[in-house]
Design a protein around this motif. Structure first.
Motif, PDB file in Angstrom:
ATOM      1  N   UNK A 178       0.845  -1.192   0.000  1.00  0.00           N
ATOM      2  CA  UNK A 178       0.000   0.000   0.000  1.00  0.00           C
ATOM      3  C   UNK A 178       0.880   1.241   0.000  1.00  0.00           C
ATOM      4  N   UNK A 179       0.566   2.196  -0.877  1.00  0.00           N
ATOM      5  CA  UNK A 179       1.387   3.404  -0.968  1.00  0.00           C
ATOM      6  C   UNK A 179       1.308   4.261   0.298  1.00  0.00           C
ATOM      7  N   UNK A 180       0.249   4.118   1.081  1.00  0.00           N
ATOM      8  CA  UNK A 180       0.145   4.858   2.342  1.00  0.00           C
ATOM      9  C   UNK A 180       1.304   4.485   3.266  1.00  0.00           C
ATOM     10  N   UNK A 181       1.712   3.220   3.223  1.00  0.00           N
ATOM     11  CA  UNK A 181       2.787   2.728   4.097  1.00  0.00           C
ATOM     12  C   UNK A 181       4.147   2.746   3.413  1.00  0.00           C
ATOM     13  N   UNK A 182       4.261   3.473   2.313  1.00  0.00           N
ATOM     14  CA  UNK A 182       5.464   3.392   1.496  1.00  0.00           C
ATOM     15  C   UNK A 182       6.724   3.758   2.284  1.00  0.00           C
ATOM     16  N   UNK A 183       6.662   4.843   3.065  1.00  0.00           N
ATOM     17  CA  UNK A 183       7.836   5.278   3.824  1.00  0.00           C
ATOM     18  C   UNK A 183       7.900   4.626   5.208  1.00  0.00           C
ATOM     19  N   UNK A 184       6.762   4.434   5.825  1.00  0.00           N
ATOM     20  CA  UNK A 184       6.777   3.840   7.171  1.00  0.00           C
ATOM     21  C   UNK A 184       7.261   2.400   7.138  1.00  0.00           C
ATOM     22  N   UNK A 185       6.996   1.685   6.029  1.00  0.00           N
ATOM     23  CA  UNK A 185       7.393   0.278   5.919  1.00  0.00           C
ATOM     24  C   UNK A 185       8.612   0.081   5.025  1.00  0.00           C
ATOM     25  N   UNK A 186       9.213   1.153   4.562  1.00  0.00           N
ATOM     26  CA  UNK A 186      10.398   1.075   3.677  1.00  0.00           C
ATOM     27  C   UNK A 186      10.149   0.127   2.504  1.00  0.00           C
ATOM     28  N   UNK A 187       9.053   0.351   1.807  1.00  0.00           N
ATOM     29  CA  UNK A 187       8.602  -0.557   0.748  1.00  0.00           C
ATOM     30  C   UNK A 187       9.619  -0.689  -0.377  1.00  0.00           C
ATOM     31  N   UNK A 188      10.193   0.429  -0.802  1.00  0.00           N
ATOM     32  CA  UNK A 188      11.147   0.353  -1.922  1.00  0.00           C
ATOM     33  C   UNK A 188      12.341  -0.525  -1.563  1.00  0.00           C
ATOM     34  N   UNK A 189      12.864  -0.345  -0.394  1.00  0.00           N
ATOM     35  CA  UNK A 189      14.035  -1.110   0.038  1.00  0.00           C
ATOM     36  C   UNK A 189      13.714  -2.593   0.165  1.00  0.00           C
ATOM     37  N   UNK A 190      12.503  -2.907   0.573  1.00  0.00           N
ATOM     38  CA  UNK A 190      12.113  -4.308   0.756  1.00  0.00           C
ATOM     39  C   UNK A 190      11.886  -5.040  -0.561  1.00  0.00           C
ATOM     40  N   UNK A 191      11.360  -4.335  -1.581  1.00  0.00           N
ATOM     41  CA  UNK A 191      10.865  -5.025  -2.775  1.00  0.00           C
ATOM     42  C   UNK A 191      11.653  -4.774  -4.054  1.00  0.00           C
ATOM     43  N   UNK A 192      12.449  -3.722  -4.116  1.00  0.00           N
ATOM     44  CA  UNK A 192      13.131  -3.380  -5.367  1.00  0.00           C
ATOM     45  C   UNK A 192      14.627  -3.205  -5.112  1.00  0.00           C
ATOM     46  N   UNK A 193      15.413  -3.871  -5.938  1.00  0.00           N
ATOM     47  CA  UNK A 193      16.871  -3.788  -5.804  1.00  0.00           C
ATOM     48  C   UNK A 193      17.456  -3.015  -6.986  1.00  0.00           C
ATOM     49  N   UNK A 194      16.811  -1.898  -7.311  1.00  0.00           N
ATOM     50  CA  UNK A 194      17.228  -1.063  -8.435  1.00  0.00           C
ATOM     51  C   UNK A 194      17.035   0.401  -8.067  1.00  0.00           C
ATOM     52  N   UNK A 195      17.809   1.313  -8.670  1.00  0.00           N
ATOM     53  CA  UNK A 195      17.565   2.736  -8.446  1.00  0.00           C
ATOM     54  C   UNK A 195      16.240   3.142  -9.094  1.00  0.00           C
ATOM     55  N   UNK A 196      15.497   4.065  -8.491  1.00  0.00           N
ATOM     56  CA  UNK A 196      14.214   4.483  -9.082  1.00  0.00           C
ATOM     57  C   UNK A 196      14.384   5.081 -10.473  1.00  0.00           C
ATOM     58  N   UNK A 197      15.521   5.753 -10.717  1.00  0.00           N
ATOM     59  CA  UNK A 197      15.749   6.340 -12.043  1.00  0.00           C
ATOM     60  C   UNK A 197      15.811   5.254 -13.124  1.00  0.00           C
ATOM     61  N   UNK A 198      16.393   4.120 -12.776  1.00  0.00           N
ATOM     62  CA  UNK A 198      16.484   3.006 -13.728  1.00  0.00           C
ATOM     63  C   UNK A 198      15.096   2.458 -14.060  1.00  0.00           C
ATOM     64  N   UNK A 199      14.290   2.271 -13.028  1.00  0.00           N
ATOM     65  CA  UNK A 199      12.935   1.745 -13.227  1.00  0.00           C
ATOM     66  C   UNK A 199      12.116   2.694 -14.088  1.00  0.00           C
ATOM     67  N   UNK A 200      12.122   3.982 -13.748  1.00  0.00           N
ATOM     68  CA  UNK A 200      11.346   4.963 -14.513  1.00  0.00           C
ATOM     69  C   UNK A 200      11.838   5.054 -15.951  1.00  0.00           C
ATOM     70  N   UNK A 201      13.167   5.012 -16.135  1.00  0.00           N
ATOM     71  CA  UNK A 201      13.717   5.104 -17.483  1.00  0.00           C
ATOM     72  C   UNK A 201      13.286   3.948 -18.363  1.00  0.00           C
ATOM     73  N   UNK A 202      13.356   2.722 -17.837  1.00  0.00           N
ATOM     74  CA  UNK A 202      12.985   1.540 -18.619  1.00  0.00           C
ATOM     75  C   UNK A 202      11.487   1.537 -18.934  1.00  0.00           C
TER      76      UNK A 202
END
Length: 647
Positions: free
Chosen positions: A82-106
């Motif tokens: 859930x995006x509401x918990x994005x920062x409180x649960x460190x969602x990006x760190x838990x689920x993605x092992x890539x820089x956000x710029x790479x994901x957005x670019x692709x």
């Protein structure tokens, strides 16, 4: 009991009707086809001659389900966050092992390349993908389960889309099969966007055309519209296509509103009828007036001619000196206009202005006393009287009746509709469990011969395996429906079902995600957790973002709405949280793009579940998934359609 008529009887009636009108045979044939729709006991002759499109069988669909589940077992964690918990649960760190710029670019590059690719190239790529990609490049890390290849991820979601899996029957192909060799009926020259917004107009126009074609194919006049809401589809089916429609909604407010809206819509409809008739009658009056002037002039010519026959007046004047321009070309032009003035108004008023009929046919029966002028057309007049009687009788049955009732899978339609007969069951954006319950009612009740259901609000579905430790008396769940997913005890979860409602096509054409409002909400959640010690809250912030001038304004209004004392937080504390996460806003944007790209796969799973359920039923003759709407205008664009076996 509906009286069935054979093909031979229909052809016999056609030959009798056209007797003596060989010079009008093409137009008479068109009229016979339209008159066929007025017969309450008409039988479809198209089913034998024009088979419906071939669809994939149950085993093929199950194989596609298996492959989709294999991918979703790893990818579902992205949709479930859930995006509401994005920062409180460190969602990006838990689920993605890539820089956000790479994901957005692709993802942006993939979308741009797909958009720029020619139709021929797209078909080639889809064909290559459809040939069978058994082993994708590694998408997720085997140990951490994090996303490690966004390129492979994008390839997989395209592979498991509805269109690429080949489970969709083309809309035009289905319409062609349903109509057989009959031409498309254009009906009233009335556009639904004059009575509803553009989105609803698009949906109603497309779906009503399909429902009308299915009704013709099956020889059915009655339609049950579940979750009819404000009655847009029901009114249109009744007024334009002459079907007897019962609209059932659980809300008394919607039912009352539908009745009032239908009353107003009928007034508008009468205006269009009046305009059409005035166009015809106005032209007739013009001809009559010109004929009267012509007769008066001829009379004057005759009188003058008598006088001019005297030797004293001969040679003084010719008729061309005072006759107005009523030359053969002018009169011929007026007659041509009359012959070209057609009014095709579907079953509620199957009339046409043609040289085979006079304008007397437009009037009510016995409105004009018969004269010697009509006697010469007695045979045709008698036929037209019968035709108008059938039209009048048909109009009485072409009604829309809004009803209030809460529909479940066990609802008995006989208890709601007293004159229930063979019918179609339809639903335009039926919410939550109403869509699967529509299919269950269709399979269980013999009077329902066909179904056309477009679902929505997947997040409101009940799931059998979502809360396995919680006791429930529910025995019919919204998801899953088919045996295979029940055996797998598959569960999507509410967040994943919510993400299935995201509109990839709208994002692809530039109608982007509300990134800033989502960012505001995620930062607010961290404030609530750290400053107030609250991790779970039943209340919702709602649409405060659109009413806020800044993040500070948003935070204070939101805290107040949630019942928290916003005065205890100084402005600096609130803005410190904002500044802390602002550099990481691109993480949230990239993650939401991943969810949007994955959304069609979740929807594909839900639609495949429903289609497989119908394929498992022994009394179903034909079932398919059809894309009805433009997904940019109406993102929930897929319909489940099925017909029962003939008894």
């Amino acid at each position: 009991m509906r009286q069935k008529q054979s093909i031979t009887q229909l052809e016999s009636r056609s030959e009798t009707y056209s007797y003596g009108l060989s010079y009008l045979r093409p137009r008479a044939l068109a009229l016979r086809l339209r008159l066929r729709h007025l017969q309450p006991g008409r039988v479809s002759v198209m089913a034998a001659s024009f088979p419906l499109p071939v669809t994939q069988d149950l085993s093929t669909l199950r194989a596609k389900l298996q492959g989709l589940l294999q991918f979703l077992r790893e990818a579902l964690s992205i949709s479930s966050a859930h995006t509401v918990d994005f920062y409180t649960e460190s969602v990006w760190k838990q689920l993605v092992d890539l820089p956000p710029e790479t994901v957005l670019g692709v993802l942006r590059r993939s979308a741009a390349e797909a958009e720029a690719r020619s139709p021929e190239a797209r078909l080639l790529v889809e064909a290559e993908m459809g040939s069978g990609i058994a082993n994708f490049p590694q998408i997720f890390c085997e140990t951490s389960q994090k996303l490690v290849s966004v390129e492979a991820f994008a390839l997989a979601v395209r592979y498991y889309s509805v269109q690429n899996l080949g489970i969709c029957t083309p809309f035009e192909q289905l319409l062609t099969a349903l109509r057989g060799n009959q031409k498309q009926r254009t009906g009233e020259n009335v556009k639904p966007d004059e009575f509803m917004n553009l989105k609803k107009s698009h949906e109603v126009q497309v779906m009503s055309e399909l429902i009308s074609s299915i009704a013709d194919y099956c020889g059915i006049k009655q339609v049950i519209d579940l979750g009819s809401g404000k009655g847009y589809l029901s009114s249109f089916l009744s007024l334009k296509y002459g079907l007897k429609v019962y609209g059932i909604d659980s809300s008394n407010t919607n039912t009352h509103g539908a009745k009032e809206r239908n009353r107003k819509l009928k007034k508008h409809w009468k205006v269009y009828h009046t305009r059409s008739k005035l166009d015809g009658n106005g032209l007739a009056l013009k001809m009559a007036k010109e004929r009267k002037v012509q007769d008066e002039i001829k009379y004057k010519v005759d009188i003058e001619g008598i006088c001019n026959n005297s030797p004293a007046n001969q040679g003084k004047m010719s008729t061309s000196d005072f006759l107005p321009d009523f030359s053969d070309s002018v009169i011929s032009n007026i007659r041509t206009q009359m012959e070209n003035l057609h009014v095709y108004s579907h079953r509620e008023e199957n009339l046409c202005f043609e040289n085979a009929f006079s304008l007397i046919d437009l009037l009510p029966i016995n409105a004009v006393e018969p004269t010697s002028l009509q006697t010469s057309k007695r045979n045709m007049s008698e036929a037209n009287k019968e035709r108008r009687k059938m039209i009048s009788k048909s109009n009485e049955s072409n009604i829309y009746s809004p009803l209030t009732s809460f529909i479940t899978a066990d609802s008995e339609l006989h208890d709601i509709i007293k004159d229930l007969e063979d019918c179609l069951m339809v639903g335009l954006h039926t919410c939550g469990d109403l869509a699967p319950n529509t299919l269950r009612i269709f399979t269980s009740q013999p009077e329902i011969k066909g179904v056309c259901s477009v679902g929505c609000c997947y997040h409101l579905l009940t799931e059998e395996f979502e809360n396995v430790h919680k006791e429930s008396t529910e025995d019919k769940w919204g998801f899953p429906m088919c045996h295979y997913l029940k055996e797998e005890r598959w569960c999507c979860g509410r967040n994943a079902r919510m993400s299935a409602c995201l509109a990839l096509e709208r994002v692809a054409v530039g109608q982007g995600l509300p990134t800033e409002s989502l960012f505001y909400r995620a930062v607010l959640q961290d404030i609530i957790k750290e400053c107030y010690g609250i991790t779970q809250c039943d209340r919702h912030v709602g649409k405060i973002y659109s009413k806020s001038s800044s993040f500070l304004d948003y935070a204070r209004k939101s805290l107040k709405k949630l019942g928290l004392d916003e005065s205890k937080l100084p402005e600096k504390v609130i803005m410190d949280y904002y500044e802390k996460y602002k550099p990481r806003m691109n993480e949230l944007e990239a993650f939401n793009m991943l969810k949007v790209v994955l959304a069609p796969c979740i929807e594909t799973l839900i639609l495949l579940d429903r289609l497989c359920y119908l394929k498992e039923q022994e009394n179903i003759a034909w079932s398919a998934l059809v894309k009805l709407f433009d997904p940019v205008k109406s993102p929930r664009c897929y319909a489940i359609i099925a017909l029962k076996k003939q008894q």
